[in-house]
Design a protein around this motif. Structure first.
Motif, PDB file in Angstrom:
ATOM      1  N   ALA A  72       3.662   9.198  12.039  1.00  0.00           N
ATOM      2  CA  ALA A  72       3.598   9.757  13.393  1.00  0.00           C
ATOM      3  C   ALA A  72       3.658  11.279  13.353  1.00  0.00           C
ATOM      4  N   ARG A  73       4.478  11.823  12.459  1.00  0.00           N
ATOM      5  CA  ARG A  73       4.570  13.280  12.320  1.00  0.00           C
ATOM      6  C   ARG A  73       3.240  13.870  11.869  1.00  0.00           C
ATOM      7  N   LEU A  74       2.620  13.251  10.866  1.00  0.00           N
ATOM      8  CA  LEU A  74       1.341  13.766  10.371  1.00  0.00           C
ATOM      9  C   LEU A  74       0.274  13.729  11.460  1.00  0.00           C
ATOM     10  N   ARG A  75       0.292  12.670  12.265  1.00  0.00           N
ATOM     11  CA  ARG A  75      -0.685  12.592  13.384  1.00  0.00           C
ATOM     12  C   ARG A  75      -0.411  13.692  14.388  1.00  0.00           C
ATOM     13  N   SER A  76       0.851  13.944  14.688  1.00  0.00           N
ATOM     14  CA  SER A  76       1.192  14.949  15.702  1.00  0.00           C
ATOM     15  C   SER A  76       0.752  16.336  15.264  1.00  0.00           C
ATOM     16  N   LEU A  77       0.700  16.565  13.947  1.00  0.00           N
ATOM     17  CA  LEU A  77       0.273  17.860  13.419  1.00  0.00           C
ATOM     18  C   LEU A  77      -1.230  17.934  13.180  1.00  0.00           C
ATOM     19  N   GLY A  78      -1.924  16.841  13.458  1.00  0.00           N
ATOM     20  CA  GLY A  78      -3.367  16.803  13.268  1.00  0.00           C
ATOM     21  C   GLY A  78      -3.782  16.731  11.809  1.00  0.00           C
ATOM     22  N   LEU A  79      -2.865  16.271  10.934  1.00  0.00           N
ATOM     23  CA  LEU A  79      -3.160  16.236   9.511  1.00  0.00           C
ATOM     24  C   LEU A  79      -3.821  14.940   9.063  1.00  0.00           C
ATOM     25  N   ILE A  80      -3.753  13.912   9.889  1.00  0.00           N
ATOM     26  CA  ILE A  80      -4.464  12.671   9.604  1.00  0.00           C
ATOM     27  C   ILE A  80      -5.174  12.221  10.871  1.00  0.00           C
ATOM     28  N   SER A  81      -6.267  11.497  10.693  1.00  0.00           N
ATOM     29  CA  SER A  81      -7.043  11.043  11.853  1.00  0.00           C
ATOM     30  C   SER A  81      -7.230   9.543  11.866  1.00  0.00           C
ATOM     31  N   ARG A  82      -6.589   8.832  10.930  1.00  0.00           N
ATOM     32  CA  ARG A  82      -6.703   7.376  10.905  1.00  0.00           C
ATOM     33  C   ARG A  82      -5.675   6.757  11.857  1.00  0.00           C
ATOM     34  N   SER A 136       0.849  -1.186   0.000  1.00  0.00           N
ATOM     35  CA  SER A 136       0.000   0.000   0.000  1.00  0.00           C
ATOM     36  C   SER A 136       0.888   1.241   0.000  1.00  0.00           C
ATOM     37  N   SER A 137       0.570   2.224   0.804  1.00  0.00           N
ATOM     38  CA  SER A 137       1.344   3.463   0.912  1.00  0.00           C
ATOM     39  C   SER A 137       0.866   4.222   2.138  1.00  0.00           C
ATOM     40  N   THR A 138       1.776   4.976   2.752  1.00  0.00           N
ATOM     41  CA  THR A 138       1.346   5.827   3.862  1.00  0.00           C
ATOM     42  C   THR A 138       0.398   6.925   3.378  1.00  0.00           C
ATOM     43  N   GLY A 139       0.341   7.146   2.055  1.00  0.00           N
ATOM     44  CA  GLY A 139      -0.679   8.042   1.532  1.00  0.00           C
ATOM     45  C   GLY A 139      -2.086   7.579   1.857  1.00  0.00           C
ATOM     46  N   SER A 140      -2.239   6.289   2.139  1.00  0.00           N
ATOM     47  CA  SER A 140      -3.557   5.751   2.491  1.00  0.00           C
ATOM     48  C   SER A 140      -4.150   6.446   3.706  1.00  0.00           C
ATOM     49  N   TYR A 141      -3.290   6.940   4.589  1.00  0.00           N
ATOM     50  CA  TYR A 141      -3.771   7.587   5.813  1.00  0.00           C
ATOM     51  C   TYR A 141      -4.304   8.993   5.546  1.00  0.00           C
ATOM     52  N   GLN A 142      -4.091   9.498   4.330  1.00  0.00           N
ATOM     53  CA  GLN A 142      -4.591  10.821   3.966  1.00  0.00           C
ATOM     54  C   GLN A 142      -5.881  10.749   3.149  1.00  0.00           C
ATOM     55  N   CYS A 143      -6.407   9.545   2.989  1.00  0.00           N
ATOM     56  CA  CYS A 143      -7.719   9.395   2.348  1.00  0.00           C
ATOM     57  C   CYS A 143      -8.792  10.015   3.248  1.00  0.00           C
ATOM     58  N   PRO A 144      -9.789  10.700   2.668  1.00  0.00           N
ATOM     59  CA  PRO A 144     -10.853  11.274   3.500  1.00  0.00           C
ATOM     60  C   PRO A 144     -11.540  10.213   4.355  1.00  0.00           C
ATOM     61  N   VAL A 145     -11.855  10.586   5.582  1.00  0.00           N
ATOM     62  CA  VAL A 145     -12.630   9.706   6.452  1.00  0.00           C
ATOM     63  C   VAL A 145     -14.095   9.972   6.140  1.00  0.00           C
ATOM     64  N   ASN A 148      -5.601  -1.177   2.077  1.00  0.00           N
ATOM     65  CA  ASN A 148      -5.579  -1.493   3.511  1.00  0.00           C
ATOM     66  C   ASN A 148      -6.862  -2.195   3.925  1.00  0.00           C
ATOM     67  N   ARG A 149      -7.975  -1.695   3.408  1.00  0.00           N
ATOM     68  CA  ARG A 149      -9.272  -2.261   3.755  1.00  0.00           C
ATOM     69  C   ARG A 149      -9.430  -3.660   3.147  1.00  0.00           C
ATOM     70  N   LEU A 150      -8.870  -3.861   1.964  1.00  0.00           N
ATOM     71  CA  LEU A 150      -8.912  -5.182   1.350  1.00  0.00           C
ATOM     72  C   LEU A 150      -8.155  -6.195   2.209  1.00  0.00           C
ATOM     73  N   THR A 168      -2.139 -10.617  11.345  1.00  0.00           N
ATOM     74  CA  THR A 168      -3.047 -10.587  10.207  1.00  0.00           C
ATOM     75  C   THR A 168      -4.046  -9.451  10.391  1.00  0.00           C
ATOM     76  N   GLY A 169      -4.560  -8.947   9.275  1.00  0.00           N
ATOM     77  CA  GLY A 169      -5.632  -7.959   9.310  1.00  0.00           C
ATOM     78  C   GLY A 169      -5.207  -6.558   9.682  1.00  0.00           C
ATOM     79  N   ILE A 170      -3.922  -6.224   9.529  1.00  0.00           N
ATOM     80  CA  ILE A 170      -3.453  -4.885   9.900  1.00  0.00           C
ATOM     81  C   ILE A 170      -2.636  -4.280   8.764  1.00  0.00           C
ATOM     82  N   ASP A 171      -2.426  -2.979   8.859  1.00  0.00           N
ATOM     83  CA  ASP A 171      -1.489  -2.290   7.969  1.00  0.00           C
ATOM     84  C   ASP A 171      -0.246  -1.943   8.770  1.00  0.00           C
ATOM     85  N   ILE A 172       0.905  -2.125   8.143  1.00  0.00           N
ATOM     86  CA  ILE A 172       2.176  -1.828   8.802  1.00  0.00           C
ATOM     87  C   ILE A 172       2.886  -0.719   8.036  1.00  0.00           C
TER      88      ILE A 172
END
Length: 296
Positions: free
Chosen positions: A286-296, A137-146, A188-190, A274-278
């Protein structure tokens, strides 16, 4: 005395590691997975496929290849038909993807998301107990709209009219990067879905999300890449500048650092994962989460 000069390795009749995509990350996965099992490589580019198979064979791997267009249902069915003759599949490493804004967002969805779903559905009957699917996948996946409507569509991309429905749910036609983020969240969802469906058969599924990795696809998809400054602004910078600004470890990752994780996940040491994204990203998520830019 028997001639053992050309005796095949002990695992020659074992289930294969099926690697989808012969870019440098796909071939890297093949190198680690093929140390303990036969390899079957699949790629749309016949010349790249032949070169990859020849190179690995010269290195001593037990490897074969098959041309496959994962956007073509008939081509994927043909791939599935070949799996009954190789003793099944122990590891599915799905690496195939496209990059570059010039490709267009619809093509991104066709290859990166629909292609992965087609392959997973086709390979499912051949997966063996104790096996695993590792979906890149890609860490870009965490920037998909919720957004529940978007996520519902990403879970069923093979439905008629999926791409038009996705544009409607998104509110407009997404640009390449927005589509890429959604496609990778779909990956990730797949992996989570497959973990639930395949678990009773003792088969695992995980996704791996590389961050900024020094791959040939990354280097050739554009000299500039977006840098997010933490205030909602985006600037185009070189990959080295992006790494220095956005990756806590201060550098790009290597292909080896991704394929080593794939190798671990395919091993018995990961038999309860199994069943997780790494994310493998040097801390950028972690940086994007700390800045509040992603919520996943």
């Amino acid at each position: 005395m028997p001639d053992t000069a050309h005796q095949p390795p002990y695992y020659s009749n074992a289930p294969v590691a099926l690697v989808i995509g012969c870019g440098d990350m796909g071939v890297g996965c093949a190198r680690v997975l093929g140390r303990r099992r036969p390899l079957l490589l699949a790629d749309i580019d016949s010349q790249r496929l032949e070169a990859s198979v020849a190179s690995l064979a010269d290195e001593g791997y037990l490897v074969s290849g098959t041309e496959c267009d994962i956007t073509d249902p008939a081509s994927v069915r043909e791939l599935a038909g070949q799996l009954s003759g190789v003793g099944g599949v122990e590891v599915l490493a799905h690496v195939a993807a496209v990059a570059g804004a010039a490709i267009g967002w619809r093509r991104v969805m066709e290859v990166d998301l629909l292609g992965a779903h087609r392959v997973a559905d086709a390979v499912s009957p051949a997966m063996q107990p104790g096996g695993v699917a590792v979906l890149i996948s890609s860490t870009g996946s965490y920037q998909c709209p919720v957004d529940a409507r978007i996520e519902s569509l990403l879970d069923a991309p093979l439905q008629p009219g999926f791409i038009d429905k996705l544009a409607e749910a998104f509110g407009r036609e997404p640009d390449f990067l927005e589509a890429y983020f959604m496609a990778k969240q779909g990956i990730n969802r797949l992996a989570r879905r497959l973990a639930l469906e395949w678990g009773p058969r003792q088969i695992r599924a995980v996704s791996v999300s590389p961050g900024l990795i020094n791959t040939s696809m990354g280097r050739t998809s554009g000299a500039k890449t977006p840098l997010f400054d933490g205030q909602g602004n985006k600037h185009l910078v070189t990959r080295d500048v992006k790494a220095a600004r956005e990756v806590p470890l201060g550098r790009q990752g290597s292909v080896l650092e991704i394929v080593d994780v794939v190798d671990f996940l395919a091993s018995g040491a990961a038999s309860f994962i199994t069943g997780i994204d790494i994310p493998v990203d040097g801390g950028s998520t972690a940086r994007l989460r700390s800045l509040g830019l992603i919520s996943r």
